[in-house]
Design a protein around this motif. Sequence first.
Motif, PDB file in Angstrom:
ATOM      1  N   ASN A  81       0.827  -1.213   0.000  1.00 38.81           N
ATOM      2  CA  ASN A  81       0.000   0.000   0.000  1.00 38.81           C
ATOM      3  C   ASN A  81       0.860   1.262   0.000  1.00 38.81           C
ATOM      4  O   ASN A  81       0.576   2.222  -0.725  1.00 38.81           O
ATOM      5  N   SER A  82       1.913   1.267   0.817  1.00 43.10           N
ATOM      6  CA  SER A  82       2.788   2.442   0.879  1.00 43.10           C
ATOM      7  C   SER A  82       3.467   2.688  -0.460  1.00 43.10           C
ATOM      8  O   SER A  82       3.535   3.828  -0.940  1.00 43.10           O
ATOM      9  N   MET A  83       3.965   1.618  -1.068  1.00 45.83           N
ATOM     10  CA  MET A  83       4.671   1.765  -2.342  1.00 45.83           C
ATOM     11  C   MET A  83       3.719   2.179  -3.461  1.00 45.83           C
ATOM     12  O   MET A  83       4.058   3.006  -4.317  1.00 45.83           O
ATOM     13  N   ILE A  84       2.517   1.625  -3.462  1.00 46.12           N
ATOM     14  CA  ILE A  84       1.522   1.992  -4.484  1.00 46.12           C
ATOM     15  C   ILE A  84       1.150   3.465  -4.362  1.00 46.12           C
ATOM     16  O   ILE A  84       1.073   4.188  -5.364  1.00 46.12           O
ATOM     17  N   MET A  85       0.933   3.943  -3.134  1.00 47.34           N
ATOM     18  CA  MET A  85       0.586   5.352  -2.939  1.00 47.34           C
ATOM     19  C   MET A  85       1.743   6.265  -3.326  1.00 47.34           C
ATOM     20  O   MET A  85       1.525   7.381  -3.820  1.00 47.34           O
ATOM     21  N   ALA A  86       2.986   5.798  -3.119  1.00 42.01           N
ATOM     22  CA  ALA A  86       4.146   6.600  -3.538  1.00 42.01           C
ATOM     23  C   ALA A  86       4.142   6.784  -5.049  1.00 42.01           C
ATOM     24  O   ALA A  86       4.397   7.885  -5.562  1.00 42.01           O
ATOM     25  N   TYR A  87       3.866   5.707  -5.775  1.00 49.06           N
ATOM     26  CA  TYR A  87       3.798   5.800  -7.238  1.00 49.06           C
ATOM     27  C   TYR A  87       2.649   6.709  -7.680  1.00 49.06           C
ATOM     28  O   TYR A  87       2.797   7.521  -8.611  1.00 49.06           O
ATOM     29  N   ILE A  88       1.501   6.586  -7.024  1.00 42.48           N
ATOM     30  CA  ILE A  88       0.338   7.404  -7.400  1.00 42.48           C
ATOM     31  C   ILE A  88       0.627   8.881  -7.156  1.00 42.48           C
ATOM     32  O   ILE A  88       0.342   9.728  -8.015  1.00 42.48           O
ATOM     33  N   ASN A  89       1.185   9.210  -6.012  1.00 41.33           N
ATOM     34  CA  ASN A  89       1.495  10.614  -5.704  1.00 41.33           C
ATOM     35  C   ASN A  89       2.554  11.184  -6.632  1.00 41.33           C
ATOM     36  O   ASN A  89       2.621  12.402  -6.838  1.00 41.33           O
ATOM     37  N   ALA A  90       3.390  10.299  -7.184  1.00 44.01           N
ATOM     38  CA  ALA A  90       4.424  10.743  -8.124  1.00 44.01           C
ATOM     39  C   ALA A  90       3.899  10.797  -9.559  1.00 44.01           C
ATOM     40  O   ALA A  90       4.667  11.095 -10.477  1.00 44.01           O
ATOM     41  N   GLY A  91       2.608  10.504  -9.748  1.00 41.30           N
ATOM     42  CA  GLY A  91       2.030  10.543 -11.088  1.00 41.30           C
ATOM     43  C   GLY A  91       2.422   9.356 -11.945  1.00 41.30           C
ATOM     44  O   GLY A  91       2.500   9.475 -13.174  1.00 41.30           O
ATOM     45  N   GLU A  92       2.662   8.202 -11.315  1.00 40.69           N
ATOM     46  CA  GLU A  92       3.017   6.982 -12.047  1.00 40.69           C
ATOM     47  C   GLU A  92       1.997   5.882 -11.756  1.00 40.69           C
ATOM     48  O   GLU A  92       2.303   4.869 -11.116  1.00 40.69           O
TER      49      GLU A  92
END
Length: 711
Positions: free
Chosen positions: A450-461
């Motif tokens: 979940n943390s890694m997925i949200m990091a990608y989403i917040n980075a526009g990926e």
Amino acid sequence: MNLKHLISRKTISSLSKINGKSVSNNSKYFSTISAAISPSHHPLSNFQSSAYLHNPKIPKPIFPFIRYVHSTLETKLSYASVEAKLASDSEEEEDGTVNEFLSRFFWIMRGKLSEVYTDCDKEIIDGMLLIIVEKVLEEMEKGGIKQTLGSTVAMPSQDFSEDLWRTVWEVSNMVLEDMEKARKKEKMKQFLQSEEVKEMCRFAGEAGIRGDLLRELRFKWAKEKMEENDFYRSLDRLRDEKPAKDGKIFNEQAVVAEDKPSVASLPKRKGKLKYKIYGLDLSDPKWAEVADKIQEREEIQEPKPISGKCKLVMEKILSLKKEDDPSQILAEWIELLQPSRVDWITLLERLGQQNPDIHLKVAELVLGEESFQTNVPDYTKLIDAYAQENRLEDAERILKKMVENGKMPDILTATVLVHMYSKADNVARAKEAFESLRNYGFQPDMKVYNSMIMAYINAGEPRSAESLMREMETRDIKPSEEIYMALLRSYSHSGDVVGAGRIATTMQFAGFQPTMESCSLLVEAYGQAGDPDQARSNFDNMIKLGHRPDDKCTASLIAAYEKKNLLDKALNLLMQLEKDGFEPGTATYTVLVDWLGKLQLVEEAEQLLGKIAELGEVPPLKVHVSLCDMYSRAGFEKKALQALGVLEAKKEELGPKEFERTINALIAGGFVQDARRIHGLMEAKGFIASEQLKVALMASQAFSQRRPTKR
């Protein structure tokens, strides 16, 4: 014989029924075992080599186990039977005693196998352990074993050799002994803290007994109280038992107890076992905890008593302020007390409770003290504490110090770093920590994913985030609805209708029904992509599903019509919705003001601006950008400069698109000096103007357009 062929020909047909259950019902646990030991890379497939069959280095006592592995593979798929047990176990409540026994047994048995089979790699050892644990599970499900060492082993002849089975029970005895010691140790701790023992210690202290003598007496009194308690409990049990008819039950029990040798008795429980072997890859952090627990052989330790000057110094440490430097007073405390690790831990616990402001400072200083015996978890705890307070630089400083001192990050450290960098939107560093987890052989859990997925989403990926979500699904980890919705929002805001549609479909297959928000996001996605027909189709479908469109969803559809300049369809939609009781809100009026402003319908736009004021809400930033654009192009200098003043006051909220639109509007209206000033603000924020805007600015400077007449 190739194991892959063995599975396909001999085993698949027999998998339809295992322990009276269908394999399809146990697919979850079967996939867990298969993921760790896939058929194409099964560790036991290496046993087909004659090198292991004729290796003179392999001692004979355990050598028959190799033959047993072959016979087992040819008659059944061992880990399929384990899978059936695990699947049925998931329906029962977990038993802590059984789990602890199996965890300890597994760890010690691994060491014994590794000592004997020095030429075997980790995968082969895992295969051996898998079969041994399966047999132990079978015996435990029978209700436990009481087997005297050296007697006839109650096992089928084609299974383990007597020597190997004796080794299993030697390990069992060892584990049971350690568990009993641990139980007594925990019980002893309770009696040490009992009121009776404390009262005797206080009396002894008043009588002048101090130091080591008092400590010895305290342990002696606690032990006596424990033995007394055990004695009375045994009497209670005997009283509750049904007396024998001849009245000689106690004497007979005493004779039996004398004649009966020591036995290895596995823990019992009713029903099926619930114990997961974690795929036999030892990747779960629990194995490290079990190892530490088994290694622990320390006596019960108590912190040193603090009195006199040392107590005064301790109180000063506890009363330090956040800006104070604790190093000097801490050095004085060390000199007076000569602390051990337990003393340091006690100090840190008290600081955490009474003075959190200074706690982290002292915790960082303690890491460099030799008496603290700093280990990797100590560094990890401090890194996590800094991460919780969003002190990224301090956390990275501790990580750097940790590596410099020769302490390499472990699985727990990498997990903390993933959460920390994800929270800080540093996707590059979060990805590094995530990959290091894989290098350790650790399978990420739900929180890490979940943390890694949200990091990608917040980075526009979002595509990278979706790839991780698919990986979760292949590992039977069901993504939460929040993860699906975060991905859907990301795709919708960027106008990626293919990605948004794919996520919406996946959500339905996962059992999540369409909600008001998910339907609105699909409308927004098609609106951003400039496809009003599909946006309207999803809008109508949302109404059919029973969801009433809100202001934000309606604004998304109006924005879709705006991209194609279909004003008549937008107005017809609003009139239809108003008949059904819909009242436009700020979001809908904002889109309409922007649209009418672009059409230079100034009076109509101002009427809608009045509607926003009637709602009692402050016009959003987009409205002021629209008004500045409209008034500048219409030549209304006073109103244009008023709108521009609002934008300058909110310059920190402006993005590159808002800056470009405002500057272009000012240039088009002849407000060249104002356009250059706003361009300076844009550059000060680090935004780079587009080539089109640069050309427009150069042209305005060359032609030096004059301001229009005031209106």
